[in-house]
Design a protein around this motif. Structure first.
Motif, PDB file in Angstrom:
ATOM      1  N   ALA A 151      53.026  12.024  32.541  1.00  0.00           N
ATOM      2  CA  ALA A 151      52.513  12.843  31.438  1.00  0.00           C
ATOM      3  C   ALA A 151      53.588  13.798  30.927  1.00  0.00           C
TER       4      ALA A 151
ATOM      5  N   GLU B  76      43.277  18.257  33.688  1.00  0.00           N
ATOM      6  CA  GLU B  76      43.161  17.078  34.537  1.00  0.00           C
ATOM      7  C   GLU B  76      44.052  17.186  35.778  1.00  0.00           C
ATOM      8  N   PHE B  77      45.192  17.850  35.621  1.00  0.00           N
ATOM      9  CA  PHE B  77      46.179  17.896  36.695  1.00  0.00           C
ATOM     10  C   PHE B  77      46.161  19.185  37.527  1.00  0.00           C
TER      11      PHE B  77
ATOM     12  N   LYS C 227      43.510  18.312  42.501  1.00  0.00           N
ATOM     13  CA  LYS C 227      44.346  18.860  41.430  1.00  0.00           C
ATOM     14  C   LYS C 227      45.464  19.697  42.031  1.00  0.00           C
TER      15      LYS C 227
ATOM     16  N   ASP D  35      48.451  18.784  27.127  1.00  0.00           N
ATOM     17  CA  ASP D  35      47.108  18.407  26.679  1.00  0.00           C
ATOM     18  C   ASP D  35      46.205  18.007  27.839  1.00  0.00           C
ATOM     19  N   ARG D  36      46.805  17.530  28.914  1.00  0.00           N
ATOM     20  CA  ARG D  36      46.021  17.049  30.061  1.00  0.00           C
ATOM     21  C   ARG D  36      46.063  18.033  31.234  1.00  0.00           C
ATOM     22  N   ARG D  37      46.471  19.275  30.999  1.00  0.00           N
ATOM     23  CA  ARG D  37      46.665  20.238  32.094  1.00  0.00           C
ATOM     24  C   ARG D  37      45.417  20.441  32.938  1.00  0.00           C
TER      25      ARG D  37
ATOM     26  N   ARG E  58      46.796  27.797  34.891  1.00  0.00           N
ATOM     27  CA  ARG E  58      47.395  26.664  34.172  1.00  0.00           C
ATOM     28  C   ARG E  58      47.782  27.033  32.751  1.00  0.00           C
TER      29      ARG E  58
ATOM     30  N   GLN F 166      52.478  14.513  27.251  1.00  0.00           N
ATOM     31  CA  GLN F 166      51.025  14.690  27.310  1.00  0.00           C
ATOM     32  C   GLN F 166      50.572  15.717  28.347  1.00  0.00           C
ATOM     33  N   ALA F 167      51.497  16.259  29.122  1.00  0.00           N
ATOM     34  CA  ALA F 167      51.118  17.118  30.242  1.00  0.00           C
ATOM     35  C   ALA F 167      50.330  18.344  29.800  1.00  0.00           C
TER      36      ALA F 167
ATOM     37  N   ASP G 263      51.385  10.377  38.147  1.00  0.00           N
ATOM     38  CA  ASP G 263      50.709  10.452  36.846  1.00  0.00           C
ATOM     39  C   ASP G 263      51.120  11.723  36.096  1.00  0.00           C
ATOM     40  N   TYR G 264      51.256  12.830  36.816  1.00  0.00           N
ATOM     41  CA  TYR G 264      51.686  14.080  36.185  1.00  0.00           C
ATOM     42  C   TYR G 264      53.114  13.942  35.642  1.00  0.00           C
TER      43      TYR G 264
END
Length: 137
Positions: free
Chosen positions: A16, A28-29, A116, A24-26, A51, A21-22, A12-13
């Motif tokens: 992204a 999350e990961f 994560k 913006d979703r940092r 992050r 999108q990585a 998924d990472y």
């Protein structure tokens, strides 16, 4: 996390990253205090902590070396996982800001905590990257 959950998170990472999108979703990961290490002697070679530093420093400086009007892609070859650890291998395809094609094989060892990414150790041909991205002889 189970091995399959770890593998899924890493895939998924990577997706992204591929779709832009990585950053913006940092949250999350990555854990807030995650580290990212790149060895070698590039201007971006060191351990990045947190992050925000990983995305605002390391990735921002790397991406700035590419022509963003051209596609950047990760051709995934392997994602191996074992519990909270994973290894991802891919080839990055891009165009440098000087218009040169850039194709570099990458391997990253990930360690996860609480679902994560807590750390990443990235390996790629830094001599090649130095020549194409940072103008080193």
């Amino acid at each position: 996390m189970t091995t399959e959950q770890t593998r899924t998170l890493i895939l998924d990472y990577i997706e992204a990253l591929r779709t832009g999108q990585a950053a913006d979703r940092r949250a999350e990961f990555f854990t807030e205090d995650a580290t990212w290490t790149l060895g070698g002697d590039l201007p971006v070679s060191r351990t990045w902590k947190g992050r925000d530093e990983i995305f605002g420093g390391f990735l921002t400086q790397m991406v700035a070396r590419f022509d963003l009007t051209q596609p950047i892609s990760q051709e995934v070859h392997t994602v191996l996982a074992d519990g909270d650890h994973a290894l991802a291998e891919w080839t990055t395809h891009a165009t440098t800001i000087d218009g040169e094609p850039y194709d570099n094989d990458v391997a990253i060892v990930f360690r996860l905590t609480d679902g994560k990414i807590a750390s990443g150790r990235e390996y790629f041909d830094t001599a090649y990257a130095g020549r194409l991205l940072f103008g080193r002889p």
